[in-house]
Enzyme design. Structure first.
Site, PDB file in Angstrom:
ATOM      1  N   ASP A  76     -35.346   6.591  19.455  1.00 21.80           N
ATOM      2  CA  ASP A  76     -34.171   6.328  18.618  1.00 21.80           C
ATOM      3  C   ASP A  76     -32.927   6.369  19.516  1.00 21.80           C
ATOM      4  O   ASP A  76     -32.653   7.383  20.164  1.00 21.80           O
ATOM      5  CB  ASP A  76     -34.078   7.407  17.521  1.00 21.80           C
ATOM      6  N   ASP A  88     -29.631   3.107  16.276  1.00 22.60           N
ATOM      7  CA  ASP A  88     -28.924   3.726  15.157  1.00 22.60           C
ATOM      8  C   ASP A  88     -27.589   3.021  14.910  1.00 22.60           C
ATOM      9  O   ASP A  88     -26.802   2.837  15.845  1.00 22.60           O
ATOM     10  CB  ASP A  88     -28.660   5.198  15.545  1.00 22.60           C
ATOM     11  N   GLU A  90     -30.578  -0.892  13.450  1.00 23.39           N
ATOM     12  CA  GLU A  90     -30.240  -0.505  12.080  1.00 23.39           C
ATOM     13  C   GLU A  90     -28.911  -1.162  11.746  1.00 23.39           C
ATOM     14  O   GLU A  90     -27.904  -0.879  12.411  1.00 23.39           O
ATOM     15  CB  GLU A  90     -30.116   1.009  11.948  1.00 23.39           C
ATOM     16  N   HIS A 101     -36.238   8.030   6.957  1.00 26.94           N
ATOM     17  CA  HIS A 101     -35.781   9.420   6.861  1.00 26.94           C
ATOM     18  C   HIS A 101     -34.454   9.564   6.114  1.00 26.94           C
ATOM     19  O   HIS A 101     -33.983  10.678   5.870  1.00 26.94           O
ATOM     20  CB  HIS A 101     -35.644   9.993   8.276  1.00 26.94           C
ATOM     21  N   ASP A 102     -33.836   8.408   5.777  1.00 25.96           N
ATOM     22  CA  ASP A 102     -32.566   8.437   5.035  1.00 25.96           C
ATOM     23  C   ASP A 102     -32.753   8.038   3.580  1.00 25.96           C
ATOM     24  O   ASP A 102     -31.773   8.039   2.814  1.00 25.96           O
ATOM     25  CB  ASP A 102     -31.572   7.426   5.628  1.00 25.96           C
TER      26      ASP A 102
HETATM   27  O1  TEU Z   1     -27.906   6.266   9.285  1.00 22.63           O
HETATM   28  C1  TEU Z   1     -26.844   5.410   9.040  1.00 22.63           C
HETATM   29  C2  TEU Z   1     -26.290   5.628   7.739  1.00 22.63           C
HETATM   30  O2  TEU Z   1     -25.262   5.112   7.451  1.00 22.63           O
HETATM   31  C3  TEU Z   1     -27.056   6.399   6.728  1.00 22.63           C
HETATM   32  O3  TEU Z   1     -26.781   7.754   6.913  1.00 22.63           O
HETATM   33  C4  TEU Z   1     -26.629   5.920   5.380  1.00 22.63           C
HETATM   34  O4  TEU Z   1     -25.237   5.773   5.395  1.00 22.63           O
HETATM   35  C5  TEU Z   1     -26.928   6.892   4.298  1.00 22.63           C
HETATM   36  O5  TEU Z   1     -28.118   7.528   4.509  1.00 22.63           O
HETATM   37  C6  TEU Z   1     -26.936   6.110   3.009  1.00 22.63           C
HETATM   38  O6  TEU Z   1     -26.104   6.740   2.137  1.00 22.63           O
HETATM   39  C7  TEU Z   1     -28.142   6.529  10.656  1.00 22.63           C
HETATM   40  C8  TEU Z   1     -29.313   7.488  10.720  1.00 22.63           C
HETATM   41  O7  TEU Z   1     -30.470   6.833  10.199  1.00 22.63           O
HETATM   42  C9  TEU Z   1     -28.947   8.702   9.914  1.00 22.63           C
HETATM   43  O8  TEU Z   1     -30.035   9.609   9.816  1.00 22.63           O
HETATM   44  C10 TEU Z   1     -27.769   9.383  10.601  1.00 22.63           C
HETATM   45  O9  TEU Z   1     -27.332  10.457   9.801  1.00 22.63           O
HETATM   46  C11 TEU Z   1     -26.603   8.400  10.796  1.00 22.63           C
HETATM   47  O10 TEU Z   1     -26.994   7.112  11.247  1.00 22.63           O
HETATM   48  C12 TEU Z   1     -25.661   8.939  11.869  1.00 22.63           C
HETATM   49  O11 TEU Z   1     -26.332   8.891  13.111  1.00 22.63           O
END
Ligand code: TEU
Ligand code: CA
Length: 545
Positions: free
Chosen positions: A98, A200, A242, A316-317
């Site tokens: 990542d 990311d 992403e 994971h989000d």
């Molecule tokens: O996520 C990008 C991100 O914008 C997400 O957090 C999204 O906004 C949210 O989950 C939806 O409401 C990436 C990573 O996948 C995330 O785990 C990190 O927290 C974020 O970037 C910061 O690095």
């Protein structure tokens, strides 16, 4: 289009903190992943996307990096990382790391230096602006994790920009030194034998803060082409960006091989269609299958001949697929299999998120104190302070909070689901006694073995990888169906997305056809009549050619 190894690959995402704890401290680790590689080999996946394991204060569970070239002690050591790469390779599994370079941790040495003085050599590795005359923030830009995107640094009397937590200062990608440092680090990891990068929030690195432009900034694609040329371009690796802001047209800019940027992107339109326009994921709207099908067809059609799609339900989000789009209760198994079939026969590279292959579900902890995710906790505080009732915000967290995906992997029915011998960092979902990998491996009709069949089919059926995509029953409110064609190979995929049985009138091209049932979540169907009666969440794929 030139065939690439990742066209018929399936990627498995591991959130290391929650996957497997080998040293008994309640936190998943690299040794735990190595111990479970044979499980992944049985599943048949070809790539592991490893969420960050770098040194980090863990403000955002590792998406806040303080040393890109070292491993966080709670996850293990560089030697164990090298062992994971080697052990995975022995099982023909590549490790994709990542890449989190929109921002660093505020404990990264670059930021520690930058905040020492305004003329420090590292100062413009980050984005600093003077206060307004009254001392207030430079502008109204907001952080995704609540509050202003500007944090005041008293030592030097300026604000720094952070689109995520105040402990995740955004890097200044307009600075060539930042680009060179990141390229150098990427090559260091590529030389260690990794199979690529998940990038990311890569759509943010071209930002123009003074113009208030954060996504799809003016220099984004130039930066990616420079990164490609300086690092992975000549290596046969997978790169997936992403890109929450991507449209089909933009996705072609990222993934058209002739542009030499990335292999593919994660776009989220099929995810955000249930989000409220004003309150986002915290006030989810009902799932509308016709709207969903239109989005899928748009993306399948747009990238049919240029670029490449990623295919995923969750990560994971995001909430657990079977809870979000299926039925976590009575029809959990049928609906989880249906979702897997509906996704894996589409054109693109499928991503399986840890636990999705055994139908793990969302969780409902009694108290906000049981939740760990900085995003949920910050937005809980901000929204309830703004008047959103506690119960309403909890429903939003139950539906779409990120901890849903981060409860420990459920390995077996022993205490803590076999994830750890001590107290897990985040509570285990209490349904682990029924939902766990050991039970799934022993049951030939489990969701796990359904995923294993789908993954194996991808290597056997060229139409699944390179066939065209033609939607069927587009107007039907309950059925998602399509066919894939390549030469004389024809695969028809029909899925009932709901618990209500359905009676379909079949079009002439499907009436009375016979073929090989590739997968089904009920008994096998080899022949269709003039009509088709679908049971709750019934889904199957028929090879007609
Ligand atoms: O996520 C990008 C991100 O914008 C997400 O957090 C999204 O906004 C949210 O989950 C939806 O409401 C990436 C990573 O996948 C995330 O785990 C990190 O927290 C974020 O970037 C910061 O690095
Ligand atoms: Ca551990």
């Amino acid at each position: 289009m030139e065939t690439k190894w990742w066209h018929d690959a399936v990627v498995y995402q591991i959130y290391p903190r929650s996957f497997c704890d080998a040293n008994g401290d309640g936190i998943g680790d690299l040794a735990g992943i190595i111990a479970r590689l044979d499980y992944l080999r049985t599943l048949g996946v070809n790539v592991i996307w490893l969420s960050p394991v770098y040194r980090s204060p863990m403000d955002d569970n590792g998406y806040d990096i303080s040393d890109y070239c070292d491993i966080a002690p709670e996850f293990g050591t560089l030697e164990e990382m090298d062992a994971l790469i080697a052990e995975a390779a022995r099982r023909e599994i590549r490790i994709v790391m990542d890449l989190v370079v929109n921002h660093t941790s505020d404990e990264h040495p670059w930021f520690v230096e930058a905040r020492k003085s305004r003329d420090n050599p590292y100062r413009d590795y980050y984005i600093w602006r003077a206060p307004q005359a009254d001392g207030s923030v430079p502008d109204v830009q907001r952080s995704y994790f609540g509050g202003s995107a500007w944090e005041f640094d008293a030592a030097t009397g300026e604000y720094y920009f952070h689109l995520f937590s105040k402990r995740q200062p955004d890097l200044n990608w307009a600075n060539p030194k930042v680009q060179r440092e990141v390229h150098r680090m990427m090559n260091w990891w590529l030389d260690r034998g990794i199979g690529g990068f998940r990038m990311d929030v890569i759509d943010l690195i071209g930002k123009d803060v003074d113009a208030g432009v954060t996504t799809n900034g003016p220099r984004l694609h130039a930066l990616l082409r420079e990164m490609n040329a300086a690092t992975f371009g000549e290596r046969d690796v997978l790169t997936v960006g992403e890109a929450w802001s991507a449209t089909p047209e933009i996705a072609k800019l990222y993934s058209d091989p002739l542009r030499r940027e990335l292999s593919m992107v994660f776009q989220f339109e099929h995810i955000t269609i249930t989000w409220d326009p004003e309150h986002g994921k915290w006030a989810p709207r009902a799932f509308d299958l016709r709207e969903f099908k239109q989005v899928i067809t748009k993306w399948q059609t747009a990238l049919a001949d240029t670029g490449w799609n990623s295919l995923f339900w969750n990560n994971h989000d995001l909430p657990r697929a079977v809870s979000k789009y299926g039925d976590p209760g009575r029809y959990r198994v049928e609906s989880a299999k249906m979702l897997a079939t509906a996704l894996h026969f589409l054109k693109g590279t499928p991503y399986v998120y840890q636990g999705e292959e055994i139908g793990m579900t969302n969780v409902r902890f009694d108290s906000i104190a049981d939740y760990q995710d900085i995003e949920s906790l910050n937005l809980y505080r901000e929204r309830t302070a703004a008047g959103v009732p506690h119960a309403a915000m909890m429903e939003g967290i139950y539906a779409n909070g990120r901890d849903n995906a981060r409860t420990p992997m459920q390995w077996d029915d022993t205490v803590n689901a076999g994830f750890t011998a001590s107290t897990p960092w985040l509570k285990v979902n209490p349904n682990y006694r029924e939902i766990n990998a050991a039970a799934a491996l022993d049951d030939p009709n489990s969701i796990f073995h359904h995923y294993r069949r789908l993954i194996a089919l991808r290597k056997q059926r060229a139409a699944m990888v390179h066939g065209d995509y033609r939607p069927l029953f587009e107007a039907h409110p309950q059925v998602f169906a399509y066919e894939r064609n390549l030469g004389d190979e024809r695969i028809v995929v029909i899925s009932n997305f709901f618990a209500e049985p359905v009676e379909l009138e079949l079009p002439a091209g499907l009436r009375g056809v016979r073929g090989e049932c590739l997968v089904s979540n009920y008994d096998s169907r080899g022949e269709l009549g003039d009509t088709l009666a679908l049971r709750p969440y019934e889904s199957f794929a028929l090879a007609l050619g």
